[in-house]
Design an enzyme around this catalytic site. Structure first.
Site, mmCIF file in Angstrom:
data_model
loop_
_atom_site.group_PDB
_atom_site.id
_atom_site.type_symbol
_atom_site.label_atom_id
_atom_site.label_comp_id
_atom_site.label_asym_id
_atom_site.label_seq_id
_atom_site.Cartn_x
_atom_site.Cartn_y
_atom_site.Cartn_z
ATOM 1 N N LYS A 1 -1.791 -6.874 2.882
ATOM 2 C CA LYS A 1 -0.598 -7.476 3.490
ATOM 3 C C LYS A 1 -0.724 -7.537 5.000
ATOM 4 O O LYS A 1 -0.374 -8.530 5.625
ATOM 5 C CB LYS A 1 0.671 -6.677 3.161
ATOM 6 C CG LYS A 1 1.008 -6.602 1.694
ATOM 7 C CD LYS A 1 2.354 -5.920 1.469
ATOM 8 C CE LYS A 1 2.427 -4.481 1.947
ATOM 9 N NZ LYS A 1 1.546 -3.552 1.217
ATOM 10 N N ARG B 1 10.958 -2.527 0.633
ATOM 11 C CA ARG B 1 10.164 -1.723 -0.286
ATOM 12 C C ARG B 1 11.018 -1.130 -1.396
ATOM 13 O O ARG B 1 10.481 -0.468 -2.276
ATOM 14 C CB ARG B 1 9.557 -0.563 0.501
ATOM 15 C CG ARG B 1 8.074 -0.731 0.843
ATOM 16 C CD ARG B 1 7.676 0.525 1.581
ATOM 17 N NE ARG B 1 6.274 0.784 1.618
ATOM 18 C CZ ARG B 1 5.468 0.392 2.598
ATOM 19 N NH1 ARG B 1 5.913 -0.381 3.564
ATOM 20 N NH2 ARG B 1 4.200 0.753 2.594
ATOM 21 N N ARG C 1 -10.716 2.140 4.173
ATOM 22 C CA ARG C 1 -10.088 1.338 5.220
ATOM 23 C C ARG C 1 -10.175 2.039 6.578
ATOM 24 O O ARG C 1 -10.018 3.247 6.674
ATOM 25 C CB ARG C 1 -8.618 1.141 4.826
ATOM 26 C CG ARG C 1 -7.829 0.315 5.766
ATOM 27 C CD ARG C 1 -6.630 -0.221 5.057
ATOM 28 N NE ARG C 1 -5.533 0.738 5.033
ATOM 29 C CZ ARG C 1 -4.295 0.405 4.695
ATOM 30 N NH1 ARG C 1 -4.018 -0.833 4.331
ATOM 31 N NH2 ARG C 1 -3.352 1.301 4.686
ATOM 32 N N ARG D 1 -6.398 5.847 9.094
ATOM 33 C CA ARG D 1 -4.991 6.243 9.137
ATOM 34 C C ARG D 1 -4.832 7.556 8.385
ATOM 35 O O ARG D 1 -5.436 7.754 7.343
ATOM 36 C CB ARG D 1 -4.143 5.178 8.448
ATOM 37 C CG ARG D 1 -3.720 4.072 9.374
ATOM 38 C CD ARG D 1 -3.046 2.954 8.643
ATOM 39 N NE ARG D 1 -2.031 3.386 7.682
ATOM 40 C CZ ARG D 1 -1.259 2.535 7.017
ATOM 41 N NH1 ARG D 1 -1.378 1.243 7.209
ATOM 42 N NH2 ARG D 1 -0.366 2.981 6.158
ATOM 43 N N ARG E 1 1.233 7.364 -2.509
ATOM 44 C CA ARG E 1 1.802 6.087 -2.057
ATOM 45 C C ARG E 1 1.806 5.064 -3.191
ATOM 46 O O ARG E 1 2.730 4.271 -3.326
ATOM 47 C CB ARG E 1 1.017 5.557 -0.848
ATOM 48 C CG ARG E 1 1.309 6.375 0.418
ATOM 49 C CD ARG E 1 0.284 6.136 1.493
ATOM 50 N NE ARG E 1 0.286 4.788 1.982
ATOM 51 C CZ ARG E 1 -0.776 4.182 2.517
ATOM 52 N NH1 ARG E 1 -1.916 4.841 2.625
ATOM 53 N NH2 ARG E 1 -0.689 2.966 2.955
#
Ligand code: AMP
Length: 222
Positions: free
Chosen positions: A13, A88, A127, A161, A172
């Site tokens: 996203k 969300r 990531r 992160r 998550r």
């Protein structure tokens, strides 16, 4: 246009939202990014958000709704926006629809980026991002040219992160299934949802997304 990008963490996203916003001159409103900036500035909101983010939990709806209400009131959002990471939950979706209806500027598109779930954990833990420009990389599928530094900031080392550690990633994804899944269904039930296959390179996904929104994708070299 006013566009919402939905989809699980790690689906792309942020990458797609950033590119779409830059290409079309829309504001990119990334609530995760706003919270991380507030945390870096050590504001009370930022510090509270940080505690939840680190555990893979959501920040309360009322806090998020006010944050987005303020952001949508800024002048750049009047030209159009891409919302990445909001709504969300169903209450956030309802609040967003209400605030846009009050302004007479409803959403033009709600797009859900979809990918097989087993791909996500892998994608998230590989990531990395540039701490300066926030450009996203993936050590496996989209590494930087030299394997370590941002292509646009060659002296800056990429970072992970804190919430991309594997255990937090699993939490998550659970939170996504429980709370954001029903948000996707909320839009689907109203006939508002467009699904875009997000399994592919960033260029592939960008082309599909641009096609779904109407208009041509820009072609990037390199
Ligand atoms: P993201 O960068 O979108 O993955 O968001 C990172 C974290 O920020 C999430 O795991 C949540 O803790 C928090 N967050 C971002 N957007 C929202 C939202 N709309 N509602 C609640 N929490 C959020």
């Amino acid at each position: 246009m006013r566009v919402v990008l939905l989809g699980p963490p790690g689906v792309g996203k942020g990458t797609q939202g950033r590119r779409l916003a830059a290409e079309r001159g829309w504001a990119l409103i990334s609530t995760g990014e706003m919270l991380r900036e507030a945390a870096a500035r050590r504001t009370p909101l930022g510090l509270e958000a940080q505690r939840r983010m680190d555990r893979g939990l959501l920040v309360p709806d009322d806090v998020m709704i006010e944050l987005v209400r303020g952001r949508l009131g800024q002048p750049d959002a009047a030209r159009g926006f891409v919302l990445d990471g909001f709504p969300r939950t169903v209450p956030q979706a309802e609040a967003l629809e209400r605030m846009l209806a009050e302004r007479g500027k409803p959403l033009d598109a709600v797009v859900c980026l979809a990918i097989p779930e087993m791909r996500l954990v892998h994608r998230l833990t590989a990531r990395r991002e540039c701490p300066v420009c926030k450009r996203a990389y993936n050590l496996e599928s989209a590494p930087p040219r030299d394997g370590r530094h941002c292509d646009d900031h060659p002296t800056v080392e990429l970072v992970q992160r804190a919430d991309d550690a594997e255990e937090t990633v699993r939490r998550r994804l659970e939170v996504y299934r429980e709370l954001t899944g029903p948000t996707v269904e909320h839009f689907r039930a109203r006939g508002r949802l467009t699904e875009v296959d997000a399994d592919g390179t960033p260029d592939d996904v960008h082309r599909r997304l641009a096609g779904a929104l109407g208009g041509r994708a820009s072609v990037r070299s390199g």
